[in-house]
Design a protein around this motif. Structure first.
Motif, mmCIF file in Angstrom:
data_model
loop_
_atom_site.group_PDB
_atom_site.id
_atom_site.type_symbol
_atom_site.label_atom_id
_atom_site.label_comp_id
_atom_site.label_asym_id
_atom_site.label_seq_id
_atom_site.Cartn_x
_atom_site.Cartn_y
_atom_site.Cartn_z
ATOM 1 N N LEU A 95 -14.434 42.427 -6.181
ATOM 2 C CA LEU A 95 -15.209 41.801 -5.099
ATOM 3 C C LEU A 95 -14.631 40.429 -4.796
ATOM 4 N N THR A 96 -14.544 40.117 -3.531
ATOM 5 C CA THR A 96 -14.142 38.783 -3.097
ATOM 6 C C THR A 96 -15.366 38.069 -2.536
ATOM 7 N N LEU A 97 -15.304 36.759 -2.497
ATOM 8 C CA LEU A 97 -16.431 35.985 -1.979
ATOM 9 C C LEU A 97 -16.662 36.221 -0.481
ATOM 10 N N PRO A 98 -15.610 36.358 0.352
ATOM 11 C CA PRO A 98 -15.880 36.721 1.752
ATOM 12 C C PRO A 98 -16.634 38.047 1.883
ATOM 13 N N GLU A 99 -16.338 39.018 1.016
ATOM 14 C CA GLU A 99 -17.079 40.276 1.039
ATOM 15 C C GLU A 99 -18.514 40.074 0.559
ATOM 16 N N TYR A 100 -18.680 39.258 -0.467
ATOM 17 C CA TYR A 100 -20.022 39.014 -1.005
ATOM 18 C C TYR A 100 -20.908 38.306 0.016
#
Length: 343
Positions: A106-111
């Motif tokens: 998971l990446t922060l932009p996705e989160y």
């Protein structure tokens, strides 16, 4: 109304009050159940670097503004951790962690479901807490997300980027001094080599210079030897200072001294469902009691000499707040039905 009348009104409308209170509590409980749990991972950083020994005396003298900060110390860690440089590096990381025995990426932009850089920095700042205890110098760092291991991974990325910044991007006075001495040492070495070459050429062209009685030749050879000796001493001095500056620069690099490594939380930090439900339940209870008392006051005033003024007030209330007025009207109607004397 006297206390007995007040108690009587509340007893007669206990069902309305209870319905309002428990209705709000059940609704709040349902809404909070839709909010996902959040987990906080925390870490603690010990202070590092030199301290101003006169800081306490300056503070007592009211000169706290003159207290100097050691730029190689940890006082600037909160500022560094909140900078765009660190946050952008944390935002660009691809995190791998285990959640419910399943490996996730998971990446922060996705989160955050966001792509705008400014919004991403703001969102990351919302889930990050950096606090600095000025008395002890200890820095506390916390990250809160929906996944315990994700919070821990982000916090580890913060500490890793802080260490990288200290080693590669942060510059201190000793480091700049070492660079300056290195430049001067290179120039001095070239000057020394030219002086030595001049002396060697002169000696080669005047092989009997040691036994010569020519005063001009003796002065010239003495001048060349003195120039070589002076430049050699300067070179040795700069070389010694350069080695010391290099050691100071290495010592001057602030080391991130971690007291508590990022934790893996097992207990949710939010939402505090019980607290929210009880708080809104108490507020709804107060609001219901206030509404019943207002409705009772309106009903009693309608029977008095101020009836026409009350009707005007109710007309204005109906025009501005129709829903509130209808609710008070229903409560008043229920009061008249429950009070045979009022009929």
């Amino acid at each position: 109304m006297n206390p007995f009348e007040l108690a009587s009104v509340l007893i007669r409308h206990k069902r309305v009050i209870a319905l309002c209170m428990f209705g709000v509590m059940f609704l709040t409980a349902g809404i909070t159940l839709l909010i996902p749990n959040k987990y906080v991972s925390t870490a603690t950083i010990l202070p590092s670097g030199g301290t101003d020994k006169m800081a306490d005396l300056k503070s007592l003298a009211g000169l706290s503004g003159l207290v100097s900060q050691d730029e190689s110390g940890s006082e600037l860690y909160p500022v560094i951790l909140s900078s765009h440089t660190i946050r952008d590096a944390v935002l660009s990381t691809d995190y791998a962690f285990v959640d419910d025995d399943q490996k996730r990426h998971l990446t922060l932009p996705e989160y955050f479901d966001q792509e705008d850089p400014d919004e991403l920095r703001r969102a990351l700042g919302d889930i990050t807490t950096v606090s600095h205890d000025k008395k002890t110098g200890v820095i506390s760092l916390a990250v809160e997300t929906e996944y315990p291991a994700f919070s821990q991974a982000i916090l580890k990325a913060y500490l890793g980027e802080l260490e990288t910044f200290n080693l590669h991007k942060r510059r201190s006075q000793a480091g700049e001094r070492a660079k300056y001495l290195e430049r001067e040492l290179t120039q001095c070495k070239a000057d020394l080599q030219r002086a030595e070459d001049s002396l060697a050429i002169f000696q080669a062209s005047n092989r009997d210079w040691m036994a010569t009685s020519d005063p001009e030749l003796a002065v010239l050879i003495a001048r060349l030897q003195r120039d070589v000796q002076t430049r050699n001493q300067t070179y040795l001095y700069l070389l010694q200072e350069f080695e010391v500056a290099k050691l100071d620069a290495r010592k001057d690099v602030p080391v991130v001294r971690i007291l508590d490594q990022p934790t893996l939380p097992t207990v949710k930090s939010s939402p505090q469902r019980t607290m929210v439900v009880l708080l809104l339940g108490m507020l709804s209870l107060v609001g219901a009691v206030f509404g019943v008392l207002v409705a009772e006051a309106i009903r009693r005033s309608a029977k008095g000499p101020d009836g026409p003024a009350l009707e005007t007030f109710r007309a204005d209330l109906t025009r501005e707040f129709p829903r509130v007025n209808r609710l008070l009207g229903r409560i008043s109607a229920g009061t008249r039905d429950a009070d045979p004397v009022g009929k």
